[in-house]
Design an enzyme around this catalytic site. Structure first.
Site: not given
Ligand code: EPU
Length: 383
Positions: A196, A275, A378
């Protein structure tokens, strides 16, 4: 556009050019600058006060003109794409908001190391562009499907999702250097992409993206390594397809759209910017320490951005907010965390930027108290 109640003023100025025809054609250049335009309508949070000045730009010359105007009048300026990663202050922005609408897409069939160059204007909608590349049979961007925003914002943020980051596919970026007022081409390498992060964030305001050149392949190979994607195809009994690499970019795009649809809020119903925070990157030692208290905490090795040799770990903040702070799905007034993804902040109609700030500052404090981690937004704060 429904900028109700705002006044329109036309600024005229002379652009000198050495070519006589060019003088006639461009002697009087009109910039349609509006005043006191409500910005909430241009953001996915649907929050925020007015822009003191507001101007839509459709080509590089208009961009130069409006930047020249802002500089001359010592006005701060802000480039607005899809408004999907910003939170505008309730007081608005006391400078010039430049709504980027430079359009256009082109394919250069000359192959560079088995890859084809595709260019897109900064004002193209990102997901329309991704759909276009997939329809044309190119692969690479399908994991980045359904991300709101514009092509021009993609390199600034180095948008990433489902195992891909846009920086991997960028050959170069055409940008206006606002210091020299020249349009330059910056190679992907010189964009210094990180998680990012990019040159455009590091030298904020200096470079304005005009168009982006992507290098994409046509070999049909896809990336289904991300946990959610793997699970999606396994659920569909596509294990064999995964093993044999028979899944197409179009199927990955469909999968990503479905996953996002099930996990992220409906942008028509909620104000949100996805996010709200970045996933924090911490030292291995710090990670080990927290893991003793919260054994389920996931962590992923992360290459150092600064060239350091310390082992770094990226942790999913959504997991921490959900399982450590237990704040998934809570609402305080009109603002809360989304019920299916705690990293996503949602706002009901009528919520204010002040409420979002108070709520997210409280989350930052809770994470700090529980884990010692300082988290960072972010979403960009515009005021
Ligand atoms: N998780 C939880 N509880 C929650 C949310 C997530 O336990 O409430 C766990 C999930 O089960 C998973 C891990 O955290 O094991 C990661 O969650 P997720 O795959 O949803 O990805 P993220 O790291 O929360 C990032 C990006 C998203 C993108 C997703 C999918 C950032 C800040 N965000 O989210 O991007 O869609 O990966 O690749 O890096 C955005 O930037 O607006 C955005 C949505």
């Amino acid at each position: 556009m429904t900028a109700g109640g705002c006044t329109h003023i036309i600024f005229r100025h002379i652009i000198w050019s050495s070519h006589p025809l060019a003088i006639i054609r461009r002697n009087w250049n009109f910039m349609n600058i509006q005043e006191n335009v409500p910005l909430a309508q241009y953001t996915t949070f649907k929050i925020g006060g007015n822009a003191r000045f507001f101007c839509i730009v459709k080509n590089g010359d208009e961009l130069k003109d409006v930047i020249g105007f802002a500089k001359k009048n010592i006005l701060p300026y802000f480039v607005l794409g899809g408004g999907s990663n910003i939170l505008v202050s309730d007081k608005g922005f006391m400078g010039m908001v430049i709504k980027m609408e430079i359009q256009g897409k082109s394919i250069d069939d000359t192959m560079i190391n088995d890859q084809v160059m595709i260019s897109a204007g900064a004002g193209e909608m990102w997901d329309d562009f991704v759909e276009y590349t997939v329809d044309q049979g190119f692969n690479g961007l399908e994991n980045l499907s359904a991300i709101p925003g514009t092509v021009g914002a993609a390199p600034v943020q180095n948008i990433g999702a489902y195992g891909a980051e846009v920086g991997q596919f960028i050959y170069s970026v055409h940008a206006l250097d606002t210091q020299t007022m020249k349009e330059i081409e910056i190679s992907g390498h010189d964009c210094h992409f990180g998680y990012r992060n990019s040159l455009f964030k590091k030298e904020k305001g200096r470079y304005i993206v005009v168009s982006v050149n992507f290098l994409l392949k046509k070999d049909g190979k896809v990336n289904t390594e991300y946990k959610d994607l793997k699970e999606y195809f396994l659920k569909k009994n596509d294990q064999l397809s995964i093993i044999n690499n028979q899944i197409t970019p179009a199927q990955v795009r469909e999968a990503v759209i479905n996953i996002r649809w099930n996990k992220l809020p409906d942008w028509n119903l909620w104000g949100t910017a996805g996010s709200f925070f970045k996933n924090p990157v911490i030292s291995q030692a710090h990670f080990d320490e927290i893991k003793v208290k919260y054994p389920g905490l996931p962590g992923f090795p992360e290459a150092s951005n600064t060239g350091g040799h310390e082992d770094l770990v990226k942790i999913p903040l959504g997991w921490v907010l959900d399982n450590v702070c237990k704040v998934k799905g809570i609402m305080r007034g009109g603002v809360g965390t989304y019920e299916k993804q705690a990293l996503v902040i949602v706002a009901k109609a009528g919520a204010t930027a002040g409420e979002v700030v108070a709520f997210t500052q409280d989350l930052m404090k809770q994470v700090k108290d529980a884990t010692g981690i300082t988290i960072e937004a972010e979403v960009e704060w515009v005021n």
